[in-house]
Design an enzyme around this catalytic site. Structure first.
Site, PDB file in Angstrom:
ATOM      1  N   GLU A   1       0.828  -1.204   0.000  1.00 51.42           N
ATOM      2  CA  GLU A   1       0.000   0.000   0.000  1.00 51.42           C
ATOM      3  C   GLU A   1       0.868   1.262   0.000  1.00 51.42           C
ATOM      4  OE1 GLU A   1      -3.560   2.112   2.631  1.00 51.42           O
ATOM      5  OE2 GLU A   1      -2.223   0.652   3.576  1.00 51.42           O
TER       6      GLU A   1
ATOM      7  N   GLU B   1     -11.604   2.734   6.156  1.00 48.16           N
ATOM      8  CA  GLU B   1     -10.453   2.999   7.019  1.00 48.16           C
ATOM      9  C   GLU B   1     -10.393   4.500   7.294  1.00 48.16           C
ATOM     10  OE1 GLU B   1      -5.813   1.603   7.455  1.00 48.16           O
ATOM     11  OE2 GLU B   1      -6.409   2.638   5.632  1.00 48.16           O
TER      12      GLU B   1
END
Length: 255
Positions: free
Chosen positions: A138, A235
């Site tokens: 990520e 998130e």
């Protein structure tokens, strides 16, 4: 559409099994977490079975948190620790039935860091392959994680294509990508074959997706039109109690 509660931020004041129950009560379709290792896997698994939720993914441990570390996999000279963290994450994922492992790069730069990251990711893929797990990387933005090794989707694409293992995928976090690169809709389209998980939060405050400079009603529609049907990871940092910020969820689930 389906959504996953990221329990690193949502209900983070509760023990992980209780956070799983809260996510179920709120109407989420799945859960994911950051670092679950302080909680016995058996208790987490029991909460998942009780609620019927799946655990989509978890992160490798950060390293020495007191020293500000945020991952180990791109740190030259720390390969042994990085691979121990990968082994730990695979064992925990298997124990709770998680599908994905985010291998955290850490704060580093340069060719040696690149080579180290590639080597550790190659190790992770080899270890995870027999268990049908997905390995994720990520890019993080330079505002929240200055000095983090992996910062752009282009850099991630190059690494994924170099390793060329089908279980290595991109975690596309709309929040991080918007802050570093923008052009979310086109990037989702171009990178879709490499994407293993999608996350989101408002920009720039990383709050719920019903505010900020991104129109998530449009983005969720783009994702749906692309044929991506896995749960999207919420998130974001709640503004107060997690339960107070969920008006967006029930609207988005109708898309």
């Amino acid at each position: 559409m389906k959504f996953s509660a990221n329990l690193g931020f949502l209900w983070a004041d509760r023990p992980l099994p209780d956070a799983i129950r809260a996510a179920h009560a709120a109407g989420f379709d799945a859960v994911e977490c950051h670092w679950p290792y302080d909680f016995p896997a058996a208790e987490v698994k029991a909460a998942l079975e009780e609620t019927g939720l799946s655990m989509l993914g978890l992160n490798t441990r950060r390293g020495d948190v007191t020293a500000g570390e945020n991952g180990l996999a791109a740190l030259p000279g720390r390969e042994t620790e990085a691979r121990e963290a990968i082994d730990q994450s695979i064992s925990y994922a298997l124990a709770v039935g998680a599908n994905c492992i985010h291998v955290m790069a850490g704060f580093a730069s340069g060719q040696q860091a690149h080579d180290c990251f590639v080597g550790n990711l190659t190790y992770a893929c080899a270890k995870a392959a027999p268990y049908d797990l997905t390995i994720l990387i990520e890019p993080l933005n330079r505002h929240d994680a200055p000095g983090y090794f992996l910062t752009t989707t282009g850099q991630a694409r190059d690494i994924i294509e170099k390793i060329a293992n089908p279980i290595l995928k991109l975690m596309f976090d709309c929040y991080h990508v918007q802050l570093m690169e923008g052009d979310i809709s086109h990037r989702l389209h171009d990178l879709l074959p490499l994407i293993g998980h999608i996350q989101f939060a408002s920009v720039p405050d990383r709050g719920p997706p019903d505010r900020g400079e991104l129109n998530y009603g449009h983005i969720f529609q783009v994702i749906r039109d692309l044929g991506y049907d896995s749960p999207l990871g919420a998130e974001y940092k709640p503004q107060g109690m997690s339960d107070w910020d969920l008006g967006w969820l029930h609207d988005a689930q109708e898309l």
